[in-house]
Enzyme design. Structure first.
Site, PDB file in Angstrom:
ATOM      1  N   LYS A 157     -25.028   2.372 -14.140  1.00 32.45           N
ATOM      2  CA  LYS A 157     -24.900   1.017 -14.677  1.00 32.45           C
ATOM      3  C   LYS A 157     -23.532   0.426 -14.350  1.00 32.45           C
ATOM      4  CE  LYS A 157     -28.955   0.702 -16.616  1.00 32.45           C
ATOM      5  NZ  LYS A 157     -29.973  -0.231 -16.081  1.00 32.45           N
TER       6      LYS A 157
ATOM      7  N   LEU B 144     -24.250  10.125 -16.331  1.00 33.78           N
ATOM      8  CA  LEU B 144     -24.842   9.692 -15.063  1.00 33.78           C
ATOM      9  C   LEU B 144     -25.548   8.343 -15.225  1.00 33.78           C
ATOM     10  CD1 LEU B 144     -26.012  13.202 -13.954  1.00 33.78           C
ATOM     11  CD2 LEU B 144     -24.412  11.747 -12.699  1.00 33.78           C
ATOM     12  N   TYR B 145     -26.157   8.129 -16.375  1.00 35.85           N
ATOM     13  CA  TYR B 145     -26.759   6.829 -16.665  1.00 35.85           C
ATOM     14  C   TYR B 145     -25.677   5.745 -16.670  1.00 35.85           C
ATOM     15  CZ  TYR B 145     -29.099   3.143 -19.343  1.00 35.85           C
ATOM     16  OH  TYR B 145     -29.623   1.940 -19.763  1.00 35.85           O
ATOM     17  N   ALA B 146     -24.566   6.006 -17.378  1.00 34.09           N
ATOM     18  CA  ALA B 146     -23.475   5.032 -17.439  1.00 34.09           C
ATOM     19  C   ALA B 146     -22.856   4.811 -16.070  1.00 34.09           C
ATOM     20  CB  ALA B 146     -22.416   5.503 -18.436  1.00 34.09           C
ATOM     21  N   ALA B 147     -22.785   5.882 -15.263  1.00 35.24           N
ATOM     22  CA  ALA B 147     -22.205   5.751 -13.926  1.00 35.24           C
ATOM     23  C   ALA B 147     -23.016   4.793 -13.067  1.00 35.24           C
ATOM     24  CB  ALA B 147     -22.127   7.119 -13.253  1.00 35.24           C
TER      25      ALA B 147
END
Length: 270
Positions: free
Chosen positions: A151, A146-149
Site C-alpha cells: 500500500k 507486507l500488506y503495508a509495504a
C-alpha cells in the site's frame, strides 16, 4: 451521469462504492474475480451495471477488460483501484510464492489498471483515478508489514502519477480507509505458517486488536461520493474519523523521532 470502473467490486468497499454510484444514477462497470455475488445488484440495475470477471494481476486481461468497459458505456469517468488482498504473517515467515502473489494483486494490479485506463482518460481530457490504499501507509505493523509495504508503494506511485497526468485534465486521489468490515481478514487473507518464535508477539497483537470487525463499508461510500464531486479533489484522503485521529498520532510520533535524532542527521552534508 458518470461511468465508474471499480475493481474488487463483489464485496467490501468496492461493492459499497458500486451500490452508492448506481443509486445516484451513475453507470458502473464492476470488476471482480468472481462476479456471481453481484447477480442481485445486476438484476436491480440491468441497464446501468455491467459485471466484468477480471483478475487484476493478469495485465493482458486488464487491458482487454478496460476496452470492454469503454465499449459498454462509451467512456470512463471514475476509476476505483480497489482490488486487494491481505498477506497476514511476520516478514520472516512469508514464502516467496506468497509475497510475489500478494504484490501481483496489491501493487501490479493497480498499475495495470492505471496503464489501461489512462489512454482513454487522456483522450477525453478528464477522469478521476482513485487508488485505494490504507490509513497504515505511514508505517507498518507487525504481521501486516507486507500488506503495508504494498500500500505504501501505491501511495508513492500515486503522488508521481498525479504530477504526470495533471496536464491532461486527469485527477488522482489516494484513498486511505481505516478498518472497515470488508472481509479482508477472512476471505481476502493469505496466512503464513506461524513460526513459534513469534507466538508472544502474536498474543500481544491479538489482545491489542480485539474482535471488533469495524463499521460497515457502506458508511464509507458517502465520503467517496462527495470526493468525486469536488472540482479540485485532494491528493490524499483519510476515510474515517477514528482513522484520521490515528494517522495524526502516527505522524506526530514520526516527527518527534526525527527531531530526537536531528543532531545525528546533520552530521552529514547531504
Amino acid at each position: 451521469m458518470r461511468v465508474w470502473f471499480i475493481t474488487g467490486a463483489s464485496r467490501g468497499l468496492g461493492r459499497a462504492f458500486a451500490e452508492a454510484a448506481l443509486e445516484r444514477g451513475d453507470r458502473v462497470v464492476a470488476a471482480a474475480r468472481d462476479v456471481a455475488p453481484l447477480a442481485v445488484l445486476r438484476a436491480r440495475h440491468p441497464d446501468t451495471l455491467a459485471c466484468l470477471p477480471l483478475d487484476v494481476s493478469d495485465r493482458a486481461a486488464v487491458h482487454e477488460g478496460v476496452e470492454r468497459a469503454v465499449a459498454a458505456f462509451g467512456r470512463l469517468d471514475v476509476v476505483v483501484n480497489n482490488a486487494g488482498a491481505m498477506l497476514y504473517g511476520m516478514v520472516e515467515e512469508a514464502t516467496e510464492l506468497q509475497i510475489r502473489a500478494h504484490f501481483d494483486v496489491n501493487v501490479l494490479g493497480q498499475i495495470w489498471v492505471t496503464q489501461a485506463v489512462l489512454p482513454h482518460l487522456r483522450a477525453q481530457g478528464s477522469g478521476h483515478i482513485l487508488l485505494v490504499t490504507t490509513m497504515g501507509t505511514g508505517g507498518g505493523m507487525a504481521s501486516a508489514g507486507l500488506y503495508a509495504a504494498g500500500k505504501s508503494a501505491i501511495d508513492s506511485l500515486g503522488q508521481a502519477l498525479a504530477m504526470e497526468v495533471e496536464p491532461f485534465g486527469v485527477k488522482v486521489t489516494i484513498v486511505q480507509p481505516g478498518g472497515y468490515d470488508t472481509g479482508l481478514f477472512t476471505t481476502g487473507t493469505t496466512t503464513t505458517t506461524p513460526n513459534p518464535a513469534y507466538e508472544p508477539l502474536r498474543a500481544k497483537l491479538a489482545e491489542m486488536w480485539g474482535d471488533e470487525a469495524g463499521p460497515a463499508p457502506s458508511t464509507a461510500a458517502p465520503v467517496v461520493m462527495r470526493l468525486v464531486d469536488l472540482p479540485r479533489p485532494p491528493l490524499r484522503l483519510i476515510v474515517g474519523g477514528q482513522s484520521f485521529e490515528l494517522v495524526q498520532q502516527m505522524n506526530q510520533a514520526r516527527t518527534e523521532e526525527y527531531r530526537a535524532w536531528e543532531h545525528l542527521s546533520r552530521l552529514a552534508p547531504g
